[in-house]
Write a protein that holds these residues in place. Structure first.
Motif, PDB file in Angstrom:
ATOM      1  N   GLY A  31       0.821  -0.914  -0.136  1.00 19.88           N
ATOM      2  CA  GLY A  31      -0.153   0.270  -0.271  1.00 19.88           C
ATOM      3  C   GLY A  31       0.871   0.990  -0.226  1.00 19.88           C
ATOM      4  O   GLY A  31       2.301   1.355   0.742  1.00 19.88           O
ATOM      5  N   VAL A  32       0.603   1.811  -0.622  1.00 18.39           N
ATOM      6  CA  VAL A  32       1.091   3.481  -0.674  1.00 18.39           C
ATOM      7  C   VAL A  32       0.449   4.350   0.347  1.00 18.39           C
ATOM      8  O   VAL A  32      -0.360   4.836   0.392  1.00 18.39           O
ATOM      9  N   GLY A  33       1.280   4.648   1.282  1.00 20.78           N
ATOM     10  CA  GLY A  33       0.804   5.178   2.468  1.00 20.78           C
ATOM     11  C   GLY A  33       0.171   4.656   3.500  1.00 20.78           C
ATOM     12  O   GLY A  33      -0.466   5.384   4.016  1.00 20.78           O
ATOM     13  N   GLY A  34      -0.203   3.765   3.678  1.00 23.04           N
ATOM     14  CA  GLY A  34      -0.729   2.825   4.414  1.00 23.04           C
ATOM     15  C   GLY A  34      -0.360   1.383   4.711  1.00 23.04           C
ATOM     16  O   GLY A  34       0.790   1.060   3.688  1.00 23.04           O
ATOM     17  N   ASP A  35      -0.948   0.635   5.880  1.00 25.70           N
ATOM     18  CA  ASP A  35      -0.197  -0.476   5.415  1.00 25.70           C
ATOM     19  C   ASP A  35      -0.799  -1.954   5.062  1.00 25.70           C
ATOM     20  O   ASP A  35      -1.032  -2.697   5.526  1.00 25.70           O
ATOM     21  N   ARG A  36      -2.240  -1.495   4.552  1.00 26.24           N
ATOM     22  CA  ARG A  36      -2.929  -2.616   3.453  1.00 26.24           C
ATOM     23  C   ARG A  36      -1.769  -2.463   1.776  1.00 26.24           C
ATOM     24  O   ARG A  36      -1.965  -2.388   1.487  1.00 26.24           O
ATOM     25  N   HIS A  37      -1.967  -4.158   1.896  1.00 26.62           N
ATOM     26  CA  HIS A  37      -1.794  -4.897   0.335  1.00 26.62           C
ATOM     27  C   HIS A  37      -2.731  -4.968  -0.146  1.00 26.62           C
ATOM     28  O   HIS A  37      -3.748  -5.751   0.402  1.00 26.62           O
ATOM     29  N   LEU A  38      -2.131  -5.696  -1.687  1.00 26.82           N
ATOM     30  CA  LEU A  38      -3.179  -6.714  -2.609  1.00 26.82           C
ATOM     31  C   LEU A  38      -1.993  -8.274  -1.934  1.00 26.82           C
ATOM     32  O   LEU A  38      -1.422  -8.177  -1.566  1.00 26.82           O
ATOM     33  N   GLU A  39      -3.350  -8.943  -2.353  1.00 30.06           N
ATOM     34  CA  GLU A  39      -2.692 -10.041  -2.722  1.00 30.06           C
ATOM     35  C   GLU A  39      -1.787 -10.593  -3.886  1.00 30.06           C
ATOM     36  O   GLU A  39      -2.972 -11.100  -4.694  1.00 30.06           O
ATOM     37  N   PRO A  40      -0.522 -10.972  -3.482  1.00 29.80           N
ATOM     38  CA  PRO A  40      -0.485 -10.786  -5.084  1.00 29.80           C
ATOM     39  C   PRO A  40      -0.758 -12.796  -4.824  1.00 29.80           C
ATOM     40  O   PRO A  40      -0.810 -13.808  -4.179  1.00 29.80           O
TER      41      PRO A  40
END
Length: 299
Positions: free
Chosen positions: A271-280
């Motif tokens: 995530g850009v500017g956050g701690d969430r992320h996509l699932e690769p």
């Protein structure tokens, strides 16, 4: 510089047909079971006889070819289709350690996109010893993509190995090292789904900077191309839980069309500017075809 591949083979329009010949043979063998155990046994014996015959011919051809030009060994090994057939018959010109080392080199750029790297410590008694380094830029789901990339590459290059052993690296608390015990074990642990590699040749049609949606084995994925690299993620925004359909790339950042959250597609969907992320979802070149590791429900 990589050795040149054999002319005419890798550019052939029929190349994909031969890469999937093994699957078609297995399908025919399975179908022969409908005729009973005897029919199945005869079909398997026929395949063994034909395989042994062609193996004997290949061995003689290799002896003649390499005696005339030892440099052909590199060209045979560099052609995926030829090399895979030589592996089946135990005729590959490289030893197992060289094959494993080359396999790791082939996936090292992919590991680098997840902030990781791998070293080959050695191969002995059928056991490949590896050591992982580097920081993981997202949650532990990124380590699963590393596991799939490394294990698949190693086993494809050296199917005769018995196991892969991971040696823990010295830990650096500031680096957020990927724990060694999370690698090569997660997909076998309870609570995780198993995976299966699915060829998706359509991925090669994406142009640089393009984002496409694909449905593979029941899983909806979003695939991005950045130069020569292809990155795939599950089609769900971790911020708003909505679909990413219609998302566009701005440099390496993918913006959710629903909530505007941004994710770095090159670095494991961080995530850009956050701690969430996509699932690769891992995407690798397997037998000359881009393939995706899709999750399968564990029975």
């Amino acid at each position: 510089m990589a050795p040149p591949t054999l002319p005419g083979l890798h550019d052939s329009q029929d190349d994909a047909q031969w890469r999937t010949a093994g699957e078609r043979i297995q399908t025919l063998l399975d179908a022969s079971s409908s005729g009973g155990a005897v029919a199945r046994e005869r079909a398997e014996q026929l395949v063994r006889e034909v395989t042994d015959l062609y193996g004997a011919v290949l061995m003689r051809m290799m002896e003649v070819a390499l005696a005339a030009d030892p440099g052909l060994a590199d060209r045979f090994a560099a052609d995926d289709l030829v090399a895979s057939l030589l592996l089946v018959h135990g005729l590959h010109p490289y030893d197992v350690e060289r094959r494993v080392s080359d396999a790791l080199d082939s996936v090292r750029p992919y590991l680098g996109s997840h902030g990781g790297d791998v070293s080959l410590l050695g191969v002995a008694d059928g056991v490949v010893r590896l050591q992982f380094q580097g920081s993981c830029k997202t949650c532990p789901s990124s380590s699963i993509t590393l596991e799939l990339a490394v294990e698949d590459a190693v086993r494809a290059a050296a199917p005769e190995i018995a196991s892969i052993e991971v040696v823990a690296a010295d830990k650096d608390p500031s680096a957020g090292l990927i724990p060694a015990d999370s690698l090569l074990t997660r997909l076998r642990s309870n609570g995780h789904r198993s995976t299966a590699w699915q060829p998706v040749p359509e991925l090669a049609e994406l142009s640089d900077g393009e984002v496409g949606g694909f449905r593979v084995s029941g899983t909806t994925t979003l695939v991005c191309r950045m130069g020569d690299d292809v990155f795939a993620y599950r089609d769900q925004c971790p911020s708003c839980t909505g679909t990413l359909a219609g998302a566009q790339l701005s440099g390496a950042v993918l913006r959710c069309p629903g909530c505007g959250a941004g994710f770095d597609v090159v670095h494991a969907g961080a995530g850009v500017g956050g701690d969430r992320h996509l699932e690769p979802i891992p995407v690798l070149m397997r037998d000359g075809v881009l393939s995706m590791a899709t999750p399968q429900e564990v029975a």
